[in-house]
Design a protein around this motif. Structure first.
Motif, PDB file in Angstrom:
ATOM      1  N   GLN A   4       0.745  -1.175   0.070  1.00  0.00           N
ATOM      2  CA  GLN A   4      -0.108   0.135  -0.026  1.00  0.00           C
ATOM      3  C   GLN A   4       0.820   1.375   0.053  1.00  0.00           C
ATOM      4  O   GLN A   4       0.640   2.137  -0.745  1.00  0.00           O
ATOM      5  N   ALA A   5       2.009   1.129   0.931  1.00  0.00           N
ATOM      6  CA  ALA A   5       2.908   2.521   0.810  1.00  0.00           C
ATOM      7  C   ALA A   5       3.346   2.593  -0.583  1.00  0.00           C
ATOM      8  O   ALA A   5       3.587   3.656  -0.941  1.00  0.00           O
ATOM      9  N   VAL A   6       4.042   1.514  -1.207  1.00  0.00           N
ATOM     10  CA  VAL A   6       4.851   1.712  -2.433  1.00  0.00           C
ATOM     11  C   VAL A   6       3.851   2.086  -3.564  1.00  0.00           C
ATOM     12  O   VAL A   6       3.990   3.136  -4.458  1.00  0.00           O
ATOM     13  N   TYR A  20       4.572  -6.943  -9.875  1.00  0.00           N
ATOM     14  CA  TYR A  20       5.545  -6.020 -10.128  1.00  0.00           C
ATOM     15  C   TYR A  20       6.395  -5.285  -8.794  1.00  0.00           C
ATOM     16  O   TYR A  20       7.532  -4.904  -9.167  1.00  0.00           O
ATOM     17  N   ILE A  21       5.707  -5.105  -7.749  1.00  0.00           N
ATOM     18  CA  ILE A  21       6.318  -4.504  -6.691  1.00  0.00           C
ATOM     19  C   ILE A  21       7.373  -5.514  -6.210  1.00  0.00           C
ATOM     20  O   ILE A  21       8.550  -5.152  -5.760  1.00  0.00           O
ATOM     21  N   HIS A  22       7.166  -6.834  -6.240  1.00  0.00           N
ATOM     22  CA  HIS A  22       7.903  -7.768  -5.413  1.00  0.00           C
ATOM     23  C   HIS A  22       8.938  -8.349  -6.337  1.00  0.00           C
ATOM     24  O   HIS A  22       9.796  -9.133  -6.020  1.00  0.00           O
ATOM     25  N   ALA A  23       8.628  -8.412  -7.637  1.00  0.00           N
ATOM     26  CA  ALA A  23       9.709  -9.160  -8.520  1.00  0.00           C
ATOM     27  C   ALA A  23      10.867  -8.456  -8.442  1.00  0.00           C
ATOM     28  O   ALA A  23      11.121  -7.074  -8.327  1.00  0.00           O
ATOM     29  N   SER A  24      12.225  -9.092  -8.819  1.00  0.00           N
ATOM     30  CA  SER A  24      13.278  -8.615  -8.522  1.00  0.00           C
ATOM     31  C   SER A  24      13.601  -7.521  -9.718  1.00  0.00           C
ATOM     32  O   SER A  24      12.970  -7.554 -10.743  1.00  0.00           O
ATOM     33  N   ILE A  25      14.513  -6.600  -9.476  1.00  0.00           N
ATOM     34  CA  ILE A  25      14.877  -5.520 -10.355  1.00  0.00           C
ATOM     35  C   ILE A  25      15.371  -6.209 -11.578  1.00  0.00           C
ATOM     36  O   ILE A  25      15.012  -5.674 -12.793  1.00  0.00           O
ATOM     37  N   ARG A  26      16.262  -7.103 -11.431  1.00  0.00           N
ATOM     38  CA  ARG A  26      16.619  -8.053 -12.766  1.00  0.00           C
ATOM     39  C   ARG A  26      15.546  -8.487 -13.479  1.00  0.00           C
ATOM     40  O   ARG A  26      15.749  -8.428 -14.786  1.00  0.00           O
ATOM     41  N   GLY A  31      11.763  -4.892  -6.875  1.00  0.00           N
ATOM     42  CA  GLY A  31      12.766  -5.273  -5.953  1.00  0.00           C
ATOM     43  C   GLY A  31      12.186  -5.118  -4.536  1.00  0.00           C
ATOM     44  O   GLY A  31      13.042  -5.160  -3.404  1.00  0.00           O
ATOM     45  N   ILE A  32      11.015  -4.902  -4.178  1.00  0.00           N
ATOM     46  CA  ILE A  32      10.644  -4.872  -2.736  1.00  0.00           C
ATOM     47  C   ILE A  32      10.294  -6.213  -2.058  1.00  0.00           C
ATOM     48  O   ILE A  32       9.712  -7.046  -2.802  1.00  0.00           O
ATOM     49  N   SER A  33      10.917  -6.672  -1.335  1.00  0.00           N
ATOM     50  CA  SER A  33      10.984  -8.138  -0.569  1.00  0.00           C
ATOM     51  C   SER A  33       9.460  -8.315  -0.338  1.00  0.00           C
ATOM     52  O   SER A  33       8.935  -7.163   0.282  1.00  0.00           O
ATOM     53  N   SER A  34       9.243  -9.523  -0.418  1.00  0.00           N
ATOM     54  CA  SER A  34       7.894  -9.847  -0.003  1.00  0.00           C
ATOM     55  C   SER A  34       7.881 -10.771   1.272  1.00  0.00           C
ATOM     56  O   SER A  34       8.498 -11.984   1.396  1.00  0.00           O
ATOM     57  N   LEU A  35       7.641 -10.066   2.451  1.00  0.00           N
ATOM     58  CA  LEU A  35       7.995 -10.774   3.740  1.00  0.00           C
ATOM     59  C   LEU A  35       7.018 -12.222   3.965  1.00  0.00           C
ATOM     60  O   LEU A  35       7.600 -12.836   4.662  1.00  0.00           O
ATOM     61  N   ALA A  94       8.582 -13.524 -10.705  1.00  0.00           N
ATOM     62  CA  ALA A  94       8.731 -13.210 -12.172  1.00  0.00           C
ATOM     63  C   ALA A  94       7.870 -13.999 -12.975  1.00  0.00           C
ATOM     64  O   ALA A  94       7.276 -13.298 -13.960  1.00  0.00           O
ATOM     65  N   GLU A  95       7.568 -15.131 -12.797  1.00  0.00           N
ATOM     66  CA  GLU A  95       6.561 -16.002 -13.545  1.00  0.00           C
ATOM     67  C   GLU A  95       5.096 -15.212 -13.370  1.00  0.00           C
ATOM     68  O   GLU A  95       4.385 -15.154 -14.259  1.00  0.00           O
ATOM     69  N   GLN A  96       4.723 -14.882 -12.099  1.00  0.00           N
ATOM     70  CA  GLN A  96       3.524 -14.301 -12.124  1.00  0.00           C
ATOM     71  C   GLN A  96       3.384 -13.064 -12.580  1.00  0.00           C
ATOM     72  O   GLN A  96       2.496 -12.659 -13.265  1.00  0.00           O
ATOM     73  N   LEU A  97       4.436 -12.108 -12.751  1.00  0.00           N
ATOM     74  CA  LEU A  97       4.477 -10.881 -13.221  1.00  0.00           C
ATOM     75  C   LEU A  97       4.472 -11.090 -14.770  1.00  0.00           C
ATOM     76  O   LEU A  97       3.612 -10.338 -15.457  1.00  0.00           O
ATOM     77  N   TYR A  98       4.797 -11.868 -15.529  1.00  0.00           N
ATOM     78  CA  TYR A  98       4.788 -12.290 -16.994  1.00  0.00           C
ATOM     79  C   TYR A  98       3.535 -13.066 -17.341  1.00  0.00           C
ATOM     80  O   TYR A  98       3.452 -12.932 -18.688  1.00  0.00           O
ATOM     81  N   THR A  99       2.780 -13.270 -16.499  1.00  0.00           N
ATOM     82  CA  THR A  99       1.572 -13.740 -16.849  1.00  0.00           C
ATOM     83  C   THR A  99       0.426 -12.711 -16.874  1.00  0.00           C
ATOM     84  O   THR A  99      -0.831 -12.960 -17.339  1.00  0.00           O
ATOM     85  N   LYS A 100       0.660 -11.522 -16.309  1.00  0.00           N
ATOM     86  CA  LYS A 100      -0.257 -10.533 -16.257  1.00  0.00           C
ATOM     87  C   LYS A 100      -0.300  -9.752 -17.402  1.00  0.00           C
ATOM     88  O   LYS A 100       0.917  -9.585 -18.304  1.00  0.00           O
TER      89      LYS A 100
END
Length: 328
Positions: A4-6, A20-26, A31-35, A94-100
Motif C-alpha cells: 500500500q505504501a509503495v 511488479y512490486i515484489h519481482a526483482s529489479i533484474r 525489488g521490494i521484498s515480500s515478507l 517473475a513468473e507471476q509478473l509475466y502472466t499479467k
C-alpha cells in the motif's frame, strides 16, 4: 502495508500486479521484498543452523525445533511446490509478473540484468517526478482510455482520431501526435552511441546516403576504424515483438550493401548490428551482447540507453496529452 505504501508513493493504480512490486529489479520489478516468503525462508535457514536441530525429535529441545522447522516448511509451500531458496522466490514473482497483461512486456528483462539498474541506483537524467512516472510507464500504468476504462463498457478509441484503441503501446509507437518525440527518442540513442564511438577514435558517418539501384539507403551510423567498418541501426519496438528476432531482422537489413560499404569506406570487413529495445526500455539480449562485445558501448551504458528510451516515452506521452490535433 508495504504494498500500500509503495502504491501510494508511486501513485500506482490499484490493479497494478503485486508481482511488479515484489519481482526483482533484474526481472523487471521494483525489488521490494515480500515478507510473506522471505521471513519463513530466513527463519527456516536459521533454525537448521542451530545445534538444537541435530538433537533427536523425541527430546524436548529437538521436538520444539523440528516442529518450528516443519511449520516454516509448510509456510513455504506454494501450489504444491516448495520454496527452498531466494532464487525460488524471485522465480515465483517473475513468473507471476509475466502472466499479467501489464507485465508480459517485461518478460525478456532478465536477459540483460544491467538494463534496469537505474531503478535501484537512480540516474541524473531523471527528476524525482520523472522517476515515478518511469516506474509507471514500465508496467503500463500511465492513464490512457483503455487503461482507465478496464472492466467498464466505455469508448476506447484514440482521442487523436486514429480509429484504434488508445493503449499506451499505440500512444508511444503509432499515434501521429507523438511522431516528433519518437524521432527524438530514436536520435537520443544514436547520439549517445555516436559520442562513445568518437571517443574511441572511430570515424563516424551519421545517416550516410548510399545510392543503390534499388534506391537511396540511409543507415543510422557507419563507424570505421582501421580496416573494419561497423553499421549500426537503432530501433524502439512494440512490447509484443520478440526482441531478438527484431534485432536479427534489423541487423540483416543492410547486408546487401556490404560490397558498396567496403568500396566507399575503403575497408576489408563490415559488421552489421543494431540497438534494439522495447518502449519499456527492455533490451534485446543479443543486441546488447553484440554492442558490448564489439566495444561499441560499455555494459554500464545499457542502463543509460534504457532510461533514455523510457524518458523519450514519457515525453511522447506528455505531448499526446497536451496536443489537440485530430487526424482528419
Amino acid at each position: 502495508m508495504i504494498r500500500q505504501a509503495v502504491r501510494t508513493w508511486i501513485n500506482l493504480p490499484t490493479d497494478t500486479p503485486n508481482a511488479y512490486i515484489h519481482a526483482s529489479i533484474r526481472d523487471g520489478g521494483l525489488g521490494i521484498s515480500s515478507l510473506r516468503w522471505t521471513v519463513p525462508l530466513r527463519r527456516l535457514n536459521r533454525l537448521k543452523k542451530l545445534p538444537l536441530a541435530e538433537q533427536p525429535a523425541n527430546s524436548a529441545p529437538g521436538a520444539f525445533t523440528q516442529n518450528e522447522i516443519k511449520q516454516c516448511e509448510n509456510r513455504l509451500k506454494d501450489n504444491q511446490q516448495n520454496i527452498k531458496t531466494s532464487a525460488d522466490i524471485y522465480k515465483r514473482w517473475a513468473e507471476q509478473l509475466y502472466t499479467k497483461v501489464d507485465g508480459i512486456g517485461l518478460k525478456e528483462s532478465s536477459q540483460v540484468p544491467q538494463q534496469h539498474v537505474w531503478i535501484q541506483e537512480g540516474t541524473r537524467f531523471l527528476t524525482g517526478k520523472d522517476f515515478l512516472q518511469s516506474c509507471k510507464l514500465r508496467i503500463n500504468a500511465l492513464p490512457t482510455k483503455s487503461r482507465t476504462s478496464r472492466g467498464r463498457p466505455k469508448e476506447r478509441l484514440c482521442r487523436a482520431g486514429c480509429n484504434r484503441p488508445e493503449t499506451l503501446n499505440h500512444v508511444l509507437q503509432q499515434c501521429h501526435r507523438t511522431h516528433g518525440p519518437r524521432i527524438k527518442r530514436h536520435n537520443a540513442i544514436i547520439t549517445y552511441i555516436e559520442r562513445g564511438l568518437r571517443r574511441q577514435e572511430y570515424e563516424v558517418s551519421n545517416e550516410p546516403e548510399i545510392h543503390t539501384t534499388a534506391g537511396l539507403r540511409k543507415p543510422d551510423l557507419i563507424a570505421k576504424r582501421g580496416i573494419t567498418a561497423i553499421l549500426i541501426d537503432a530501433q524502439v519496438v512494440n512490447d509484443q515483438t520478440d526482441l531478438n528476432s527484431a534485432h536479427k531482422q534489423k541487423s540483416e537489413l543492410y547486408k546487401d550493401l556490404m560490397e558498396t560499404i567496403k568500396e566507399k569506406w575503403n575497408v576489408q570487413e563490415v559488421k552489421f548490428t543494431s540497438a534494439t529495445l522495447s518502449w519499456r526500455g527492455v533490451w534485446s539480449g543479443r543486441s546488447a551482447e553484440e554492442l558490448t562485445s564489439l566495444g561499441i558501448i560499455r555494459k554500464r551504458s545499457l542502463k543509460v540507453l534504457s532510461s533514455r528510451v523510457v524518458i523519450g516515452g514519457l515525453a511522447a506521452f506528455h505531448q499526446f496529452n497536451k496536443t489537440t490535433a485530430v487526424r482528419g
